[in-house]
Design an enzyme around this catalytic site. Structure first.
Site, PDB file in Angstrom:
ATOM      1  N   CYS A  33       0.979  -1.431  -0.074  1.00 41.59           N
ATOM      2  CA  CYS A  33      -0.187   0.090  -0.024  1.00 41.59           C
ATOM      3  C   CYS A  33       0.658   1.218   0.149  1.00 41.59           C
ATOM      4  O   CYS A  33       0.587   2.203  -0.318  1.00 41.59           O
ATOM      5  CB  CYS A  33      -1.387   0.029   1.110  1.00 41.59           C
ATOM      6  SG  CYS A  33      -1.618  -1.508   1.217  1.00 41.59           S
TER       7      CYS A  33
ATOM      8  N   HIS B  66      -3.122   6.707   2.834  1.00 45.52           N
ATOM      9  CA  HIS B  66      -3.559   5.510   2.368  1.00 45.52           C
ATOM     10  C   HIS B  66      -4.757   4.923   3.044  1.00 45.52           C
ATOM     11  O   HIS B  66      -5.215   5.427   4.511  1.00 45.52           O
ATOM     12  CB  HIS B  66      -2.655   4.742   2.737  1.00 45.52           C
ATOM     13  CG  HIS B  66      -3.126   3.274   2.440  1.00 45.52           C
ATOM     14  ND1 HIS B  66      -3.550   2.882   1.686  1.00 45.52           N
ATOM     15  CD2 HIS B  66      -2.918   2.173   3.660  1.00 45.52           C
ATOM     16  CE1 HIS B  66      -4.029   1.490   1.282  1.00 45.52           C
ATOM     17  NE2 HIS B  66      -3.481   1.152   2.873  1.00 45.52           N
TER      18      HIS B  66
ATOM     19  N   ASN C 243      -9.937  -0.048   0.806  1.00 42.19           N
ATOM     20  CA  ASN C 243      -8.689  -0.238   0.878  1.00 42.19           C
ATOM     21  C   ASN C 243      -8.596  -0.576  -0.140  1.00 42.19           C
ATOM     22  O   ASN C 243      -7.869  -2.243  -0.867  1.00 42.19           O
ATOM     23  CB  ASN C 243      -8.114  -1.639   2.374  1.00 42.19           C
ATOM     24  CG  ASN C 243      -6.741  -1.221   1.183  1.00 42.19           C
ATOM     25  OD1 ASN C 243      -5.863  -0.488   1.115  1.00 42.19           O
ATOM     26  ND2 ASN C 243      -5.908  -1.026   2.834  1.00 42.19           N
TER      27      ASN C 243
HETATM   28  N1  COA Z   1     -18.008  -9.412  10.284  1.00 43.25           N
HETATM   29  C1  COA Z   1     -18.125  -9.807  10.996  1.00 43.25           C
HETATM   30  N2  COA Z   1     -16.685  -9.907  12.518  1.00 43.25           N
HETATM   31  C2  COA Z   1     -16.236 -10.169  12.114  1.00 43.25           C
HETATM   32  C3  COA Z   1     -15.710 -10.187  10.837  1.00 43.25           C
HETATM   33  C4  COA Z   1     -15.974  -9.506   9.964  1.00 43.25           C
HETATM   34  N3  COA Z   1     -16.056  -8.859   7.781  1.00 43.25           N
HETATM   35  N4  COA Z   1     -14.162  -9.821  10.482  1.00 43.25           N
HETATM   36  C5  COA Z   1     -14.109 -10.112  11.640  1.00 43.25           C
HETATM   37  N5  COA Z   1     -14.703 -10.248  12.497  1.00 43.25           N
HETATM   38  C6  COA Z   1     -14.864 -10.901  13.791  1.00 43.25           C
HETATM   39  C7  COA Z   1     -13.803 -12.407  14.519  1.00 43.25           C
HETATM   40  O1  COA Z   1     -14.357 -13.284  14.379  1.00 43.25           O
HETATM   41  C8  COA Z   1     -13.691 -11.641  16.108  1.00 43.25           C
HETATM   42  O2  COA Z   1     -14.255 -12.420  16.675  1.00 43.25           O
HETATM   43  P1  COA Z   1     -14.847 -13.289  17.998  1.00 43.25           P
HETATM   44  O3  COA Z   1     -14.081 -12.461  18.731  1.00 43.25           O
HETATM   45  O4  COA Z   1     -15.920 -13.923  17.820  1.00 43.25           O
HETATM   46  O5  COA Z   1     -13.390 -13.950  17.781  1.00 43.25           O
HETATM   47  C9  COA Z   1     -14.187 -10.160  16.377  1.00 43.25           C
HETATM   48  O6  COA Z   1     -15.288  -9.995  14.645  1.00 43.25           O
HETATM   49  C10 COA Z   1     -12.845  -9.502  16.715  1.00 43.25           C
HETATM   50  O7  COA Z   1     -12.292  -9.142  15.465  1.00 43.25           O
HETATM   51  P2  COA Z   1     -10.884  -8.645  15.462  1.00 43.25           P
HETATM   52  O8  COA Z   1      -9.539  -8.799  14.314  1.00 43.25           O
HETATM   53  O9  COA Z   1      -9.840  -8.777  17.043  1.00 43.25           O
HETATM   54  O10 COA Z   1     -11.298  -7.402  14.597  1.00 43.25           O
HETATM   55  P3  COA Z   1     -10.486  -5.598  15.360  1.00 43.25           P
HETATM   56  O11 COA Z   1     -11.590  -4.896  16.024  1.00 43.25           O
HETATM   57  O12 COA Z   1      -9.347  -5.627  15.223  1.00 43.25           O
HETATM   58  O13 COA Z   1     -10.825  -4.892  13.965  1.00 43.25           O
HETATM   59  C11 COA Z   1      -9.165  -5.253  11.672  1.00 43.25           C
HETATM   60  C12 COA Z   1     -10.523  -6.109  12.828  1.00 43.25           C
HETATM   61  C13 COA Z   1      -8.720  -5.649  10.181  1.00 43.25           C
HETATM   62  C14 COA Z   1     -10.256  -3.937  11.397  1.00 43.25           C
HETATM   63  C15 COA Z   1      -9.159  -4.067  12.518  1.00 43.25           C
HETATM   64  O14 COA Z   1      -7.461  -4.664  12.780  1.00 43.25           O
HETATM   65  C16 COA Z   1      -8.239  -3.153  11.675  1.00 43.25           C
HETATM   66  O15 COA Z   1      -8.119  -2.232  10.744  1.00 43.25           O
HETATM   67  N6  COA Z   1      -6.688  -3.256  11.004  1.00 43.25           N
HETATM   68  C17 COA Z   1      -5.931  -2.618  10.519  1.00 43.25           C
HETATM   69  C18 COA Z   1      -6.325  -3.417   9.110  1.00 43.25           C
HETATM   70  C19 COA Z   1      -5.692  -3.000   7.640  1.00 43.25           C
HETATM   71  O16 COA Z   1      -5.691  -1.818   7.947  1.00 43.25           O
HETATM   72  N7  COA Z   1      -4.940  -3.138   6.638  1.00 43.25           N
HETATM   73  C20 COA Z   1      -4.482  -2.333   5.429  1.00 43.25           C
HETATM   74  C21 COA Z   1      -3.044  -1.867   5.836  1.00 43.25           C
HETATM   75  S1  COA Z   1      -2.228  -1.806   4.822  1.00 43.25           S
END
Ligand code: COA
Length: 320
Positions: A111, A247, A277
């Site tokens: 990215c 980004h 993204n």
């Molecule tokens: N829909 C519903 N539930 C979902 C889901 C979706 N699309 N994706 C994950 N979950 C669930 C998980 O299974 C988890 O459930 P559990 O608690 O029963 O195990 C719960 O939601 C929380 O998951 P978690 O991964 O802890 O969520 P989070 O608060 O960390 O958010 C992201 C996840 C990916 C949104 C967050 O970590 C993020 O934005 N990270 C940065 C990623 C990024 O920017 N990447 C690109 C960089 S270039």
């Protein structure tokens, strides 16, 4: 001489997918995606390819700049999803555009790719071996998503954004690119495995894997620090910056950067709401949106910043 952005362009697939659409094919919801990321829709390629999106965005950028393809000295395409391993996307683009005098090569920096391309062109311009360049980010990320992994596939979209960079007296004040390969497995996707007469491997293709929380922590720590450093290096305060074009991974990351820089969210334009993204295409598509809305005035100070797979990150401050 420095590099000046003298034209922008972008292209998105025609097929738009809402969070509600996704909730019909996997266990997710509009509420979860919107509240965790800010994303509402994304565009996914059905007829389009990385190359076709890149060509459309590039033609628009050349037109916007009033530059003929034959005037280009350099084309740099940033992508992690080229249609072919070789020839490169940039060579295909050179042929499609008729940029007969350009040297063309690709950059793979996730990215941060557009910022890496900008930094590279800036070095070419400063060294005197380039006067006009086309840089772009183009991705069809939907082809490297695991559509059974709801924690990654809902975040990404497809598209392309391009900019023409011309040598000029004013423009880029400072740009940097950085990497930390030790953290690479936080966001990765394997290429095809070794497979030859002496070493057989199943031909299964890999898809994107992400440790969301690790990437999140990396972004909120690294991005404001890097922006503060480049601004300090050229004696510009955050208050003097008109727009921070970051980004577009997650609205919570952008809000955190705004808070750490003590700047209002109005200075942080968004397209993640609509596009999700789009990796290397994210910064240039957003830049094009802001440019075409006429929001950028001559003399404005603008910050661009990217971060992602590698791990990599980069930023630039420029005078429009
Ligand atoms: N829909 C519903 N539930 C979902 C889901 C979706 N699309 N994706 C994950 N979950 C669930 C998980 O299974 C988890 O459930 P559990 O608690 O029963 O195990 C719960 O939601 C929380 O998951 P978690 O991964 O802890 O969520 P989070 O608060 O960390 O958010 C992201 C996840 C990916 C949104 C967050 O970590 C993020 O934005 N990270 C940065 C990623 C990024 O920017 N990447 C690109 C960089 S270039």
């Amino acid at each position: 001489m420095t590099g000046r952005i003298c034209g922008t362009g972008s292209a998105l697939p025609h097929f738009r997918v809402t969070n509600d659409d996704l909730s019909k094919i996997m266990d997710t919801s509009d509420e979860w995606i919107r509240s965790r990321t800010g994303i509402e829709t994304r565009y996914l390629a059905t007829e389009e390819t990385t190359t076709s999106l890149a060509v459309e965005a590039s033609r628009k950028a050349l037109e916007n700049a009033g530059v003929d393809a034959a005037e280009l000295d350099v084309i740099i395409a940033a992508t992690v999803t080229p249609d072919k391993l070789f020839p490169t996307l940039s060579c295909e683009l050179q042929s499609e555009l008729g940029a007969v005098n350009a040297t063309a090569f690709d950059i793979s920096a996730g990215c941060s790719g557009f910022l890496f391309a900008l930094n590279t062109v800036q070095a070419y311009i400063e060294s005197g071996c380039c006067r006009k360049a086309l840089i772009l980010g183009a991705e069809v990320l939907s082809k490297i998503m695991d559509w059974g992994d709801r924690s990654t596939c809902v975040l990404f979209g497809d598209g392309a954004g391009a900019a023409v960079i011309c040598a000029d007296e004013t423009g880029i004040l400072k740009c940097v690119q950085r990497s930390d390969g030790a953290k690479g497995m936080a966001l990765h996707c394997y290429n095809r495995p070794v497979n030859n007469p002496y070493k057989k491997n199943p031909a299964d293709l890999d898809y994107t894997h992400m440790n969301g929380q690790e990437v999140y922590k990396f972004a909120v720590r690294t991005v404001p620090k890097t922006i503060s450093e480049i601004l300090a290096a050229v004696d510009v305060t955050p208050d003097e910056v008109s727009y921070f074009i970051l980004h577009q991974a997650n609205i919570r990351i952008i809000e955190s950067v705004a808070k750490r820089l003590h700047q209002p969210m109005e200075k942080f334009p968004l397209n993640l709401t609509e596009c999700g993204n789009i990796s290397a295409a994210s910064v240039p598509t957003l830049l094009d949106k802001v440019n075409r809305r006429g929001l950028l005035k001559k003399g404005d100070k603008i910050v661009l910043a990217g971060f992602g797979a590698g791990l990599t990150w980069g930023a630039a401050v420029l005078t429009w």
